[in-house]
Scaffold this motif. Structure first.
Motif, PDB file in Angstrom:
ATOM      1  N   ALA A  46       0.930  -1.187  -0.091  1.00 57.68           N
ATOM      2  CA  ALA A  46       0.073   0.127  -0.043  1.00 57.68           C
ATOM      3  C   ALA A  46       0.870   1.201  -0.077  1.00 57.68           C
ATOM      4  O   ALA A  46       0.800   2.119  -0.751  1.00 57.68           O
ATOM      5  CB  ALA A  46      -0.939  -0.020   1.319  1.00 57.68           C
ATOM      6  N   LEU A  47       1.901   1.163   0.645  1.00 60.65           N
ATOM      7  CA  LEU A  47       2.831   2.424   0.657  1.00 60.65           C
ATOM      8  C   LEU A  47       3.469   2.517  -0.557  1.00 60.65           C
ATOM      9  O   LEU A  47       3.350   3.496  -1.129  1.00 60.65           O
ATOM     10  CB  LEU A  47       4.085   2.055   1.461  1.00 60.65           C
ATOM     11  N   VAL A  48       3.990   1.574  -1.186  1.00 60.22           N
ATOM     12  CA  VAL A  48       4.752   1.687  -2.693  1.00 60.22           C
ATOM     13  C   VAL A  48       3.340   2.208  -3.483  1.00 60.22           C
ATOM     14  O   VAL A  48       3.680   3.172  -4.535  1.00 60.22           O
ATOM     15  CB  VAL A  48       5.275   0.469  -3.017  1.00 60.22           C
ATOM     16  N   LEU A  49       2.362   1.654  -3.520  1.00 61.44           N
ATOM     17  CA  LEU A  49       1.023   2.139  -4.330  1.00 61.44           C
ATOM     18  C   LEU A  49       0.818   3.651  -4.142  1.00 61.44           C
ATOM     19  O   LEU A  49       0.747   4.507  -5.088  1.00 61.44           O
ATOM     20  CB  LEU A  49      -0.056   1.277  -3.966  1.00 61.44           C
ATOM     21  N   ALA A  50       1.098   3.972  -2.860  1.00 57.41           N
ATOM     22  CA  ALA A  50       0.598   5.268  -2.450  1.00 57.41           C
ATOM     23  C   ALA A  50       1.759   6.431  -3.243  1.00 57.41           C
ATOM     24  O   ALA A  50       1.312   7.302  -3.567  1.00 57.41           O
ATOM     25  CB  ALA A  50       0.528   5.768  -0.956  1.00 57.41           C
ATOM     26  N   GLY A  51       2.894   5.831  -2.948  1.00 58.22           N
ATOM     27  CA  GLY A  51       4.135   6.796  -3.639  1.00 58.22           C
ATOM     28  C   GLY A  51       3.822   6.573  -5.108  1.00 58.22           C
ATOM     29  O   GLY A  51       4.182   7.855  -5.542  1.00 58.22           O
ATOM     30  N   ARG A  52       3.570   5.830  -5.652  1.00 54.88           N
ATOM     31  CA  ARG A  52       3.501   5.710  -7.020  1.00 54.88           C
ATOM     32  C   ARG A  52       2.232   6.646  -7.578  1.00 54.88           C
ATOM     33  O   ARG A  52       2.445   7.576  -8.467  1.00 54.88           O
ATOM     34  CB  ARG A  52       3.194   4.314  -7.745  1.00 54.88           C
ATOM     35  N   ALA A  53       1.190   6.614  -7.077  1.00 56.05           N
ATOM     36  CA  ALA A  53       0.072   7.560  -7.183  1.00 56.05           C
ATOM     37  C   ALA A  53       0.269   8.868  -6.986  1.00 56.05           C
ATOM     38  O   ALA A  53       0.104   9.973  -7.742  1.00 56.05           O
ATOM     39  CB  ALA A  53      -1.173   7.160  -6.401  1.00 56.05           C
ATOM     40  N   TRP A  54       1.170   9.263  -5.785  1.00 52.30           N
ATOM     41  CA  TRP A  54       1.694  10.581  -5.571  1.00 52.30           C
ATOM     42  C   TRP A  54       2.530  11.120  -6.546  1.00 52.30           C
ATOM     43  O   TRP A  54       2.090  12.356  -7.012  1.00 52.30           O
ATOM     44  CB  TRP A  54       2.237  10.654  -4.153  1.00 52.30           C
ATOM     45  N   ARG A  55       3.328  10.453  -7.007  1.00 54.34           N
ATOM     46  CA  ARG A  55       4.286  10.902  -8.209  1.00 54.34           C
ATOM     47  C   ARG A  55       3.441  11.060  -9.482  1.00 54.34           C
ATOM     48  O   ARG A  55       3.653  12.210 -10.121  1.00 54.34           O
ATOM     49  CB  ARG A  55       5.343   9.879  -8.477  1.00 54.34           C
ATOM     50  N   GLN A  56       2.417  10.157  -9.739  1.00 54.92           N
ATOM     51  CA  GLN A  56       1.660  10.268 -11.016  1.00 54.92           C
ATOM     52  C   GLN A  56       0.626  11.554 -10.900  1.00 54.92           C
ATOM     53  O   GLN A  56       0.678  12.241 -11.870  1.00 54.92           O
ATOM     54  CB  GLN A  56       1.069   9.039 -11.352  1.00 54.92           C
ATOM     55  N   THR A  57       0.374  11.889  -9.785  1.00 53.42           N
ATOM     56  CA  THR A  57      -0.443  12.987  -9.717  1.00 53.42           C
ATOM     57  C   THR A  57       0.017  14.245  -9.677  1.00 53.42           C
ATOM     58  O   THR A  57      -0.231  15.075 -10.548  1.00 53.42           O
ATOM     59  CB  THR A  57      -1.595  12.779  -8.555  1.00 53.42           C
TER      60      THR A  57
ATOM     61  N   GLN B 186      -0.282  16.983 -12.471  1.00 52.30           N
ATOM     62  CA  GLN B 186      -0.932  18.328 -12.216  1.00 52.30           C
ATOM     63  C   GLN B 186       0.036  19.658 -12.768  1.00 52.30           C
ATOM     64  O   GLN B 186      -0.552  20.479 -13.247  1.00 52.30           O
ATOM     65  CB  GLN B 186      -0.822  18.533 -10.425  1.00 52.30           C
ATOM     66  N   ARG B 187       1.082  19.187 -13.146  1.00 50.24           N
ATOM     67  CA  ARG B 187       1.890  20.179 -13.705  1.00 50.24           C
ATOM     68  C   ARG B 187       1.511  20.501 -15.197  1.00 50.24           C
ATOM     69  O   ARG B 187       1.821  21.392 -15.651  1.00 50.24           O
ATOM     70  CB  ARG B 187       3.361  19.720 -13.621  1.00 50.24           C
ATOM     71  N   SER B 188       0.829  19.407 -15.893  1.00 50.48           N
ATOM     72  CA  SER B 188       0.282  19.663 -17.271  1.00 50.48           C
ATOM     73  C   SER B 188      -1.004  20.276 -17.253  1.00 50.48           C
ATOM     74  O   SER B 188      -1.516  20.711 -18.419  1.00 50.48           O
ATOM     75  CB  SER B 188       0.445  18.398 -18.054  1.00 50.48           C
ATOM     76  N   ARG B 189      -1.835  20.144 -16.199  1.00 48.76           N
ATOM     77  CA  ARG B 189      -3.136  20.683 -16.238  1.00 48.76           C
ATOM     78  C   ARG B 189      -3.697  20.833 -14.921  1.00 48.76           C
ATOM     79  O   ARG B 189      -3.530  20.287 -14.006  1.00 48.76           O
ATOM     80  CB  ARG B 189      -4.077  19.699 -17.127  1.00 48.76           C
ATOM     81  N   ASP B 190      -4.749  21.817 -14.869  1.00 47.74           N
ATOM     82  CA  ASP B 190      -5.322  22.198 -13.488  1.00 47.74           C
ATOM     83  C   ASP B 190      -6.656  21.338 -13.460  1.00 47.74           C
ATOM     84  O   ASP B 190      -7.463  21.948 -14.081  1.00 47.74           O
ATOM     85  CB  ASP B 190      -5.418  23.775 -13.744  1.00 47.74           C
TER      86      ASP B 190
ATOM     87  N   GLU C 186      -5.946  17.367  -7.930  1.00 44.19           N
ATOM     88  CA  GLU C 186      -5.488  17.683  -6.252  1.00 44.19           C
ATOM     89  C   GLU C 186      -6.145  16.836  -5.341  1.00 44.19           C
ATOM     90  O   GLU C 186      -5.234  16.455  -4.177  1.00 44.19           O
ATOM     91  CB  GLU C 186      -5.992  19.274  -6.204  1.00 44.19           C
ATOM     92  N   ARG C 187      -7.143  16.181  -5.200  1.00 43.95           N
ATOM     93  CA  ARG C 187      -7.746  15.363  -4.402  1.00 43.95           C
ATOM     94  C   ARG C 187      -7.135  13.904  -4.471  1.00 43.95           C
ATOM     95  O   ARG C 187      -6.855  13.670  -3.488  1.00 43.95           O
ATOM     96  CB  ARG C 187      -9.352  15.464  -4.667  1.00 43.95           C
ATOM     97  N   ALA C 188      -6.916  13.485  -5.530  1.00 46.37           N
ATOM     98  CA  ALA C 188      -6.103  12.130  -5.658  1.00 46.37           C
ATOM     99  C   ALA C 188      -4.644  12.473  -5.080  1.00 46.37           C
ATOM    100  O   ALA C 188      -4.178  11.472  -4.291  1.00 46.37           O
ATOM    101  CB  ALA C 188      -6.052  11.815  -7.112  1.00 46.37           C
ATOM    102  N   GLY C 189      -3.985  13.527  -5.446  1.00 52.47           N
ATOM    103  CA  GLY C 189      -2.732  13.625  -4.748  1.00 52.47           C
ATOM    104  C   GLY C 189      -2.813  13.820  -3.276  1.00 52.47           C
ATOM    105  O   GLY C 189      -2.092  13.333  -2.687  1.00 52.47           O
ATOM    106  N   MET C 190      -3.865  14.526  -2.679  1.00 54.67           N
ATOM    107  CA  MET C 190      -3.786  14.532  -1.455  1.00 54.67           C
ATOM    108  C   MET C 190      -4.236  13.173  -0.660  1.00 54.67           C
ATOM    109  O   MET C 190      -3.609  12.791   0.270  1.00 54.67           O
ATOM    110  CB  MET C 190      -4.907  15.557  -0.828  1.00 54.67           C
ATOM    111  N   MET C 191      -4.833  12.347  -1.373  1.00 57.05           N
ATOM    112  CA  MET C 191      -5.319  11.093  -0.818  1.00 57.05           C
ATOM    113  C   MET C 191      -4.078  10.248  -0.994  1.00 57.05           C
ATOM    114  O   MET C 191      -3.631   9.338  -0.001  1.00 57.05           O
ATOM    115  CB  MET C 191      -6.411  10.233  -1.745  1.00 57.05           C
TER     116      MET C 191
END
Length: 132
Positions: A73-84, A88-92, A97-102
């Motif tokens: 779960a930690l690895v998956l959260a890290g991967r999701a955080w990097r992807q979000t 986020q840099r390419s579009r607003d 933002e919600r997915a990144g916070m999660m």
């Protein structure tokens, strides 16, 4: 209208995100019930094994398996955080933002729960079963 494949993909992504956020907490609960519960109930009954397995093996499984699930779960959260963050840099988009916070909450929570499982597991495995 979305295709069934896109809907399944979106649902799977949502389930994976919830696992990334809550996986460590659920694993910790399993750890508590299996590792500590098995020790208490088995010793209280006067036995030192559960269904022929030594108590230390059952307790070890109650530590290692939840720790591995929490690590996943930690690895998956890290991967999701990097992807979000990259998305986020390419579009607003507020959904990003919600997915990144999660994902960030999942990173922090899973790191905490992994350390709790390891520390609790060390206590249960170091102390002799049925002590005291």
């Amino acid at each position: 209208m979305s295709s069934p494949t896109a809907q399944r993909s979106r649902m799977l992504g949502g389930l994976l995100m919830w696992f990334a956020v809550l996986g460590g907490a659920l694993s910790w609960a399993v750890h508590l019930f299996v590792a500590w519960g098995a020790d208490e109930l088995t010793c209280r009954s006067g036995r030192t094994s559960i269904e022929g397995l030594p108590l230390r093996v059952v307790i070890g499984a109650g530590v290692v398996l939840p720790a591995l699930v929490t690590l996943a779960a930690l690895v998956l959260a890290g991967r999701a955080w990097r992807q979000t963050r990259a998305a986020q840099r390419s579009r607003d988009d507020p959904r990003l933002e919600r997915a990144g916070m999660m994902a960030l909450i999942g990173l922090c929570a899973n790191a905490l729960f992994l350390s709790i499982i390891v520390a609790g597991g060390a206590a249960v495995l170091v102390l002799a079963p049925c002590q005291g």
